[in-house]
Scaffold this motif. Structure first.
Motif, PDB file in Angstrom:
ATOM      1  N   LEU A 130      -0.358   1.733  -8.367  1.00 49.08           N
ATOM      2  CA  LEU A 130      -0.342   2.621  -7.196  1.00 49.08           C
ATOM      3  C   LEU A 130       1.070   3.160  -6.967  1.00 49.08           C
ATOM      4  CD1 LEU A 130      -2.663   0.723  -4.671  1.00 49.08           C
ATOM      5  CD2 LEU A 130      -3.188   2.778  -5.998  1.00 49.08           C
ATOM      6  N   GLU A 131       2.058   2.304  -7.156  1.00 49.25           N
ATOM      7  CA  GLU A 131       3.459   2.724  -6.998  1.00 49.25           C
ATOM      8  C   GLU A 131       3.779   3.856  -7.973  1.00 49.25           C
ATOM      9  OE1 GLU A 131       7.639   0.385  -6.383  1.00 49.25           O
ATOM     10  OE2 GLU A 131       6.374  -0.299  -8.029  1.00 49.25           O
ATOM     11  N   ALA A 132       3.286   3.752  -9.191  1.00 50.09           N
ATOM     12  CA  ALA A 132       3.510   4.808 -10.186  1.00 50.09           C
ATOM     13  C   ALA A 132       2.836   6.111  -9.774  1.00 50.09           C
ATOM     14  CB  ALA A 132       2.999   4.357 -11.558  1.00 50.09           C
ATOM     15  N   ASP A 133       1.789   6.008  -8.941  1.00 48.79           N
ATOM     16  CA  ASP A 133       1.092   7.193  -8.442  1.00 48.79           C
ATOM     17  C   ASP A 133       1.711   7.740  -7.159  1.00 48.79           C
ATOM     18  OD1 ASP A 133      -0.706   7.146 -10.541  1.00 48.79           O
ATOM     19  OD2 ASP A 133      -2.249   6.052  -9.407  1.00 48.79           O
ATOM     20  N   GLY A 134       2.868   7.196  -6.738  1.00 49.38           N
ATOM     21  CA  GLY A 134       3.566   7.724  -5.580  1.00 49.38           C
ATOM     22  C   GLY A 134       3.485   6.884  -4.318  1.00 49.38           C
ATOM     23  N   TRP A 135       2.784   5.761  -4.360  1.00 52.11           N
ATOM     24  CA  TRP A 135       2.720   4.886  -3.203  1.00 52.11           C
ATOM     25  C   TRP A 135       4.022   4.093  -3.099  1.00 52.11           C
ATOM     26  CZ3 TRP A 135      -2.148   3.113  -0.679  1.00 52.11           C
ATOM     27  CH2 TRP A 135      -3.230   3.927  -0.988  1.00 52.11           C
ATOM     28  N   THR A 136       4.323   3.586  -1.903  1.00 50.27           N
ATOM     29  CA  THR A 136       5.456   2.689  -1.724  1.00 50.27           C
ATOM     30  C   THR A 136       4.921   1.268  -1.749  1.00 50.27           C
ATOM     31  OG1 THR A 136       6.653   4.300  -0.391  1.00 50.27           O
ATOM     32  CG2 THR A 136       7.344   2.007  -0.200  1.00 50.27           C
ATOM     33  N   ARG A 137       5.523   0.433  -2.590  1.00 47.87           N
ATOM     34  CA  ARG A 137       5.082  -0.961  -2.717  1.00 47.87           C
ATOM     35  C   ARG A 137       6.034  -1.849  -1.941  1.00 47.87           C
ATOM     36  NH1 ARG A 137       5.863  -5.420  -6.558  1.00 47.87           N
ATOM     37  NH2 ARG A 137       7.447  -4.170  -7.583  1.00 47.87           N
ATOM     38  N   LEU A 138       5.479  -2.663  -1.049  1.00 45.00           N
ATOM     39  CA  LEU A 138       6.259  -3.662  -0.326  1.00 45.00           C
ATOM     40  C   LEU A 138       5.869  -5.035  -0.851  1.00 45.00           C
ATOM     41  CD1 LEU A 138       6.077  -2.331   3.364  1.00 45.00           C
ATOM     42  CD2 LEU A 138       7.824  -1.905   1.614  1.00 45.00           C
ATOM     43  N   SER A 139       6.880  -5.878  -1.093  1.00 43.29           N
ATOM     44  CA  SER A 139       6.632  -7.176  -1.720  1.00 43.29           C
ATOM     45  C   SER A 139       7.621  -8.214  -1.203  1.00 43.29           C
ATOM     46  CB  SER A 139       6.785  -7.037  -3.232  1.00 43.29           C
ATOM     47  OG  SER A 139       6.906  -8.283  -3.864  1.00 43.29           O
ATOM     48  N   PHE A 140       7.099  -9.370  -0.799  1.00 41.54           N
ATOM     49  CA  PHE A 140       7.976 -10.477  -0.415  1.00 41.54           C
ATOM     50  C   PHE A 140       8.870 -10.870  -1.576  1.00 41.54           C
ATOM     51  CE2 PHE A 140       5.103 -11.067   3.137  1.00 41.54           C
ATOM     52  CZ  PHE A 140       5.923 -11.574   4.137  1.00 41.54           C
ATOM     53  N   GLU A 141       8.282 -10.978  -2.774  1.00 40.85           N
ATOM     54  CA  GLU A 141       9.055 -11.424  -3.928  1.00 40.85           C
ATOM     55  C   GLU A 141      10.235 -10.495  -4.208  1.00 40.85           C
ATOM     56  OE1 GLU A 141       5.737 -11.282  -3.875  1.00 40.85           O
ATOM     57  OE2 GLU A 141       5.243 -13.406  -3.973  1.00 40.85           O
ATOM     58  N   VAL A 142      10.013  -9.198  -4.132  1.00 40.65           N
ATOM     59  CA  VAL A 142      11.096  -8.240  -4.365  1.00 40.65           C
ATOM     60  C   VAL A 142      12.176  -8.412  -3.303  1.00 40.65           C
ATOM     61  CG1 VAL A 142      11.696  -5.781  -4.373  1.00 40.65           C
ATOM     62  CG2 VAL A 142       9.667  -6.574  -5.606  1.00 40.65           C
ATOM     63  N   GLU A 143      11.767  -8.573  -2.048  1.00 43.57           N
ATOM     64  CA  GLU A 143      12.740  -8.768  -0.971  1.00 43.57           C
ATOM     65  C   GLU A 143      13.544 -10.044  -1.164  1.00 43.57           C
ATOM     66  OE1 GLU A 143      13.847  -6.794   1.589  1.00 43.57           O
ATOM     67  OE2 GLU A 143      12.701  -5.375   0.374  1.00 43.57           O
ATOM     68  N   LEU A 156       7.333   3.630   7.328  1.00 41.01           N
ATOM     69  CA  LEU A 156       6.757   4.394   6.218  1.00 41.01           C
ATOM     70  C   LEU A 156       5.482   5.128   6.637  1.00 41.01           C
ATOM     71  CD1 LEU A 156       7.345   1.788   3.390  1.00 41.01           C
ATOM     72  CD2 LEU A 156       8.296   4.107   3.447  1.00 41.01           C
ATOM     73  N   ILE A 157       4.608   4.456   7.366  1.00 39.30           N
ATOM     74  CA  ILE A 157       3.371   5.149   7.760  1.00 39.30           C
ATOM     75  C   ILE A 157       3.654   6.212   8.812  1.00 39.30           C
ATOM     76  CG2 ILE A 157       1.810   3.313   7.039  1.00 39.30           C
ATOM     77  CD1 ILE A 157       1.553   2.497   9.980  1.00 39.30           C
ATOM     78  N   ALA A 158       4.673   5.994   9.646  1.00 40.67           N
ATOM     79  CA  ALA A 158       5.069   7.029  10.613  1.00 40.67           C
ATOM     80  C   ALA A 158       5.561   8.276   9.878  1.00 40.67           C
ATOM     81  CB  ALA A 158       6.148   6.506  11.557  1.00 40.67           C
ATOM     82  N   ALA A 159       6.134   8.071   8.691  1.00 43.44           N
ATOM     83  CA  ALA A 159       6.623   9.188   7.870  1.00 43.44           C
ATOM     84  C   ALA A 159       5.515   9.767   6.985  1.00 43.44           C
ATOM     85  CB  ALA A 159       7.791   8.723   7.014  1.00 43.44           C
ATOM     86  N   GLY A 160       4.299   9.209   7.099  1.00 43.45           N
ATOM     87  CA  GLY A 160       3.171   9.734   6.331  1.00 43.45           C
ATOM     88  C   GLY A 160       3.040   9.197   4.918  1.00 43.45           C
ATOM     89  N   GLU A 161       3.735   8.109   4.624  1.00 43.55           N
ATOM     90  CA  GLU A 161       3.712   7.532   3.272  1.00 43.55           C
ATOM     91  C   GLU A 161       2.519   6.599   3.080  1.00 43.55           C
ATOM     92  OE1 GLU A 161       6.010   8.119   0.778  1.00 43.55           O
ATOM     93  OE2 GLU A 161       6.950   9.586   2.116  1.00 43.55           O
ATOM     94  N   ASP A 162       1.954   6.600   1.873  1.00 44.33           N
ATOM     95  CA  ASP A 162       0.940   5.621   1.487  1.00 44.33           C
ATOM     96  C   ASP A 162       1.673   4.354   1.057  1.00 44.33           C
ATOM     97  OD1 ASP A 162      -1.179   7.402   1.880  1.00 44.33           O
ATOM     98  OD2 ASP A 162      -1.058   8.141  -0.181  1.00 44.33           O
ATOM     99  N   VAL A 163       1.147   3.189   1.471  1.00 46.63           N
ATOM    100  CA  VAL A 163       1.840   1.922   1.226  1.00 46.63           C
ATOM    101  C   VAL A 163       0.863   0.901   0.642  1.00 46.63           C
ATOM    102  CG1 VAL A 163       3.169   0.038   2.273  1.00 46.63           C
ATOM    103  CG2 VAL A 163       3.384   2.373   3.183  1.00 46.63           C
TER     104      VAL A 163
END
Length: 156
Positions: A29-42, A71-78
């Motif tokens: 999904l991230e490759a398709d333009g979504w923003t990915r949020l992840s505990f592990e990455v953080e 992000l959702i306030a900015a209209g981003e898919d997450v």
């Protein structure tokens, strides 16, 4: 006069046991333009490479929630690449998103026990419990005998 409606942002909650493939799906999904949020990455970005303290988990959780709302306030898919093992956690995020008019989609990744074990332990646990080598196990699971492996692993 026609008014073009801007579609509401979408939120996907990845759900499944560790090693099931949630991150792989989320990265798609991230490759398709979504923003990915992840505990592990953080955690990694903060230099946390061992089990984090409850305090650190709480800080990261608050930051990820705030970032999600921005992000959702900015209209981003997450896509939330969290695992969402517990219903209360899924319910917590549903409640967080409800005032914004967003109903998140939960994607559950169903994966066999033998596949999860091979991904998370390199097959070590399966080899110990079944007596099969890594190559033999791969042939067995690809030929449809993963159920037999799970049964054998439970009986030992």
């Amino acid at each position: 006069m026609t008014v073009d409606r801007v579609p509401a942002p979408r939120v996907v909650m990845m759900c499944g046991p560790g090693g099931a493939g949630e991150t792989t799906y989320a990265k798609g999904l991230e490759a398709d333009g979504w923003t990915r949020l992840s505990f592990e990455v953080e955690f990694w970005n903060r230099g946390v490479t061992t089990l984090p303290s409850a305090e650190v988990v709480a800080e990261v959780s608050a930051e990820l929630k705030a970032r999600l709302l921005r992000l959702i306030a900015a209209g981003e898919d997450v896509v939330l690449d969290f695992g969402f093992w517990f219903r209360r956690q899924r319910d917590e995020y549903r409640a967080l998103l409800a005032p914004q008019g967003i109903v998140p989609v939960t994607v559950y990744i169903a994966t066999s026990l033998s596949t999860i074990l091979s991904r998370t332990t390199g097959g070590t646990v399966v080899r110990r419990t079944t007596g099969l080598s890594r190559n033999r196990r791969r042939r067995s699971t690809s030929s449809g005998s993963s159920r037999r492996l799970r049964r054998r692993a439970r009986s030992t």
